[in-house]
Design a protein around this motif. Structure first.
Motif, short mmCIF file in Angstrom:
data_model
loop_
_atom_site.label_atom_id
_atom_site.label_comp_id
_atom_site.label_asym_id
_atom_site.label_seq_id
_atom_site.Cartn_x
_atom_site.Cartn_y
_atom_site.Cartn_z
N ALA A 14 0.83 -1.21 0.00
CA ALA A 14 0.00 0.00 0.00
C ALA A 14 0.86 1.26 0.00
O ALA A 14 0.56 2.25 -0.68
CB ALA A 14 -0.93 -0.01 1.21
N ALA A 15 1.96 1.20 0.75
CA ALA A 15 2.82 2.38 0.82
C ALA A 15 3.41 2.72 -0.54
O ALA A 15 3.52 3.88 -0.93
CB ALA A 15 3.94 2.13 1.82
N ALA A 16 3.79 1.67 -1.30
CA ALA A 16 4.38 1.91 -2.62
C ALA A 16 3.37 2.57 -3.53
O ALA A 16 3.69 3.52 -4.24
CB ALA A 16 4.86 0.60 -3.23
N ARG A 17 2.13 2.07 -3.56
CA ARG A 17 1.10 2.66 -4.41
C ARG A 17 0.88 4.13 -4.06
O ARG A 17 0.68 4.97 -4.93
CB ARG A 17 -0.22 1.90 -4.24
N ALA A 18 0.97 4.42 -2.77
CA ALA A 18 0.66 5.78 -2.32
C ALA A 18 1.72 6.78 -2.76
O ALA A 18 1.43 7.95 -2.96
CB ALA A 18 0.52 5.80 -0.81
N VAL A 19 2.98 6.32 -2.92
CA VAL A 19 4.06 7.27 -3.19
C VAL A 19 4.64 7.13 -4.59
O VAL A 19 5.64 7.76 -4.90
CB VAL A 19 5.19 7.11 -2.16
N ILE A 20 4.02 6.32 -5.44
CA ILE A 20 4.55 6.12 -6.79
C ILE A 20 4.85 7.42 -7.53
O ILE A 20 5.93 7.60 -8.06
CB ILE A 20 3.61 5.24 -7.62
N PRO A 21 3.94 8.41 -7.58
CA PRO A 21 4.19 9.58 -8.41
C PRO A 21 5.46 10.33 -8.06
O PRO A 21 6.14 10.84 -8.92
CB PRO A 21 2.94 10.44 -8.17
N CYS A 22 5.80 10.41 -6.76
CA CYS A 22 6.95 11.23 -6.38
C CYS A 22 8.25 10.44 -6.26
O CYS A 22 9.32 10.99 -6.48
CB CYS A 22 6.68 11.96 -5.07
N LEU A 23 8.20 9.16 -5.93
CA LEU A 23 9.42 8.41 -5.68
C LEU A 23 9.99 7.72 -6.91
O LEU A 23 11.16 7.42 -6.95
CB LEU A 23 9.19 7.37 -4.57
N TRP A 24 9.18 7.44 -7.87
CA TRP A 24 9.66 6.65 -9.00
C TRP A 24 10.30 7.51 -10.09
O TRP A 24 11.06 7.04 -10.89
CB TRP A 24 8.51 5.85 -9.61
N ARG A 25 9.99 8.79 -10.13
CA ARG A 25 10.43 9.63 -11.23
C ARG A 25 11.95 9.74 -11.26
O ARG A 25 12.57 10.12 -10.25
CB ARG A 25 9.80 11.01 -11.10
N LYS A 27 14.29 7.50 -11.31
CA LYS A 27 15.07 6.35 -10.86
C LYS A 27 14.89 5.22 -11.88
O LYS A 27 14.16 4.27 -11.65
CB LYS A 27 14.62 5.89 -9.48
N TYR A 28 15.53 5.34 -13.01
CA TYR A 28 15.35 4.33 -14.04
C TYR A 28 16.68 3.99 -14.70
O TYR A 28 17.67 4.67 -14.52
CB TYR A 28 14.34 4.79 -15.09
N PHE A 29 16.69 2.90 -15.44
CA PHE A 29 17.89 2.49 -16.14
C PHE A 29 17.49 1.77 -17.40
O PHE A 29 16.36 1.33 -17.56
CB PHE A 29 18.78 1.60 -15.26
N ILE A 48 0.88 0.36 -22.01
CA ILE A 48 0.91 1.79 -21.69
C ILE A 48 -0.41 2.21 -21.05
O ILE A 48 -0.43 2.95 -20.05
CB ILE A 48 1.21 2.61 -22.97
N TYR A 49 -1.52 1.73 -21.59
CA TYR A 49 -2.83 2.04 -21.01
C TYR A 49 -2.92 1.49 -19.58
O TYR A 49 -3.39 2.16 -18.67
CB TYR A 49 -3.94 1.44 -21.87
N LYS A 50 -2.43 0.27 -19.39
CA LYS A 50 -2.48 -0.38 -18.08
C LYS A 50 -1.65 0.40 -17.05
O LYS A 50 -2.09 0.65 -15.92
CB LYS A 50 -1.96 -1.81 -18.20
N PRO A 242 9.11 9.02 -19.28
CA PRO A 242 8.48 10.35 -19.34
C PRO A 242 8.94 11.18 -20.53
O PRO A 242 8.27 12.14 -20.92
CB PRO A 242 8.91 10.99 -18.01
N GLN A 243 10.10 10.83 -21.13
CA GLN A 243 10.60 11.58 -22.27
C GLN A 243 10.03 11.10 -23.61
O GLN A 243 10.02 11.85 -24.58
CB GLN A 243 12.13 11.47 -22.32
N VAL A 244 9.56 9.83 -23.64
CA VAL A 244 9.02 9.25 -24.88
C VAL A 244 7.73 8.52 -24.52
O VAL A 244 7.78 7.49 -23.83
CB VAL A 244 10.02 8.27 -25.53
N SER A 245 6.61 8.99 -24.99
CA SER A 245 5.31 8.49 -24.52
C SER A 245 5.01 7.05 -24.91
O SER A 245 4.19 6.39 -24.28
CB SER A 245 4.18 9.40 -25.04
N ASP A 246 5.66 6.54 -25.97
CA ASP A 246 5.39 5.16 -26.39
C ASP A 246 6.61 4.25 -26.17
O ASP A 246 6.87 3.32 -26.92
CB ASP A 246 4.95 5.11 -27.86
N LYS A 247 7.36 4.54 -25.10
CA LYS A 247 8.54 3.74 -24.76
C LYS A 247 8.48 3.35 -23.29
O LYS A 247 8.03 4.14 -22.44
CB LYS A 247 9.81 4.55 -25.04
#
Length: 421
Positions: A14-25, A27-29, A48-50, A242-247
């Protein structure tokens, strides 16, 4: 450092779902080599829809959608095997492979007391080639199995492959029963007169004295991927770039999530009703980490590019399977395919076939043998692993029905000297 855990789709905490918008941005590879351009497949649009609707998804959920989605999954509507497909398997290379596995199952059935019932359950049976070779051995050794009630049970999610399997194994001499809404979605009779049934899930296969076969099955089960961070182990998820909408891109989860394994169902069934399971797959004994990869046209393929057009796989960690099975059943292996097949008598069987063959067939047999046994090909890349009741190895007593003979504590074929009694 990344590692994998096999299993079903554990829910995000539940905690992860609650903070997804701010914590995930951010942090990718990367998933590997960057493609020149993104191929927008129907599966990519679906994912992408999902993700937009529910947030980033686990690698396990990604694999499940890409491979087995009822509408767009890679396995559901295509025949991906063989030279024209994306990969080729041992049963397609040589008939000897399936014949030796057929002998393994009969050997174990005999060693465990010749139970009156014999359910052969294959998980992910491909084109039915392996089951067909095993059934040919059963027919040739009919005098050994004459008082045994044999039935075949295939666990298959692909509509395309199940139709190919039916044609291979039954030739549809007797019309198949089809019921798409039933757990047993197809029934028939094999060419040799043995009842055969198809299921989408192992849970739907009747519990009974069963022998399970999983050849190149566990390597395509959904995996959970984890990466070590300064904050500890974190699960890897898949999100929209976030830089490429279909990637798509990989991102790190803010907290650890649970993972379960398919093998527990097999272990519980074997412990309850007897039998055995033989697992053959790419894999290692806890010595590797990140092995998640894609294959298309027999070549490596970026796992996040054009989802739905390529096979996704990860090497099986047999040490993990062993830990998950502990307490319920005993395990043997993993041992290299080269060793297992040599123990099963592949050299003897090859000589018999060579003596009966003309020159073109001899060359094909020798090429198939080399592919299966050469350490630089499949000989050391594939491993065999078995699950057996504890009493099979330790001779503990267990209930027997009136039709069974006393079980013997003989070596397990393939993992030791093959002994017929």
């Amino acid at each position: 450092m990344s590692v994998f855990a096999r299993g079903g789709l554990g829910p995000l905490c539940a905690a992860a779902r609650a903070v997804i918008p701010c914590l995930w941005r951010g942090k990718y590879f990367s998933s590997g080599r960057e493609p020149a351009e993104t191929q927008v497949t129907p599966m990519l649009r679906h994912l992408i829809y999902k993700i937009k609707a529910t947030g980033p998804i686990t690698v396990a959920e990604y694999m499940k959608e890409v491979l087995t989605n009822p509408a767009k999954g890679y396995y559901v509507y295509r025949d991906m095997l063989g030279e024209k497909g994306d990969f080729i398997t041992s049963p397609e290379i040589s008939q000897i492979f399936g014949e030796l596995l057929g002998i393994w199952f009969i050997s174990e059935w005999m060693a465990t007391g010749k139970n009156a019932a014999f359910q052969l359950v294959e998980l992910g049976p491909g084109r039915g080639t392996l089951a067909g070779d095993i059934l040919r051995v059963f027919s040739q050794l009919g005098s050994v199995l004459k008082n045994c009630d044999i039935s075949i049970h295939l666990v298959e999610v692909s509509r395309k492959l199940s139709e190919i399997q039916a044609l291979t194994l039954t030739e549809e001499k007797i019309p198949l029963e089809r019921n798409a809404g039933s757990p047993v979605y197809m029934k028939g009779v094999t060419k040799s007169g043995i009842p055969i049934s198809w299921y989408r899930d192992l849970h739907d296969v009747p519990k009974g004295h069963s022998f399970y076969l999983a050849h190149e099955f566990f390597d395509v089960l959904p995996v959970h991927k984890f990466q070590k961070t300064p904050q500890g182990w974190r699960e890897v998820f898949i999100d929209i770039d976030p830089q490429v909408s279909d990637k798509l891109r990989f991102v790190l989860a803010p907290c650890v999530t649970p993972a379960e394994v398919f093998i527990q169902e097999l272990s519980q069934r074997i412990a309850l009703t007897g039998g055995a399971a033989l697992i053959a797959d790419y894999g290692h004994d806890g010595t590797k980490t990140d092995t998640f990869r894609g294959f298309c046209g027999h070549k490596l393929h970026d796992v996040l590019t054009a989802p739905g057009t390529a096979d996704l796989t990860a090497d099986v960690d047999f040490s993990y399977l062993r830990r998950m099975a502990e307490g319920e059943v005993a395990s043997l292996g993993p041992i290299k395919q080269q060793t297992f097949l040599k123990n099963m008598g592949i050299d003897v069987r090859l000589k018999v076939l060579l003596d009966k063959s003309d020159e073109p067939a001899r060359q094909q047999l020798l090429q198939g043998y080399d592919m299966l046994m050469n350490p630089k090909k499949m000989g050391e890349r594939f491993n065999f692993f078995a699950l057996l009741p504890h009493q099979r190895l330790h001779g503990r007593s267990h209930p027997m029905n009136a039709c069974q003979s006393k079980p013997s504590v003989s070596p397990v074929a393939g993992f030791g000297e093959l002994a017929w009694r």
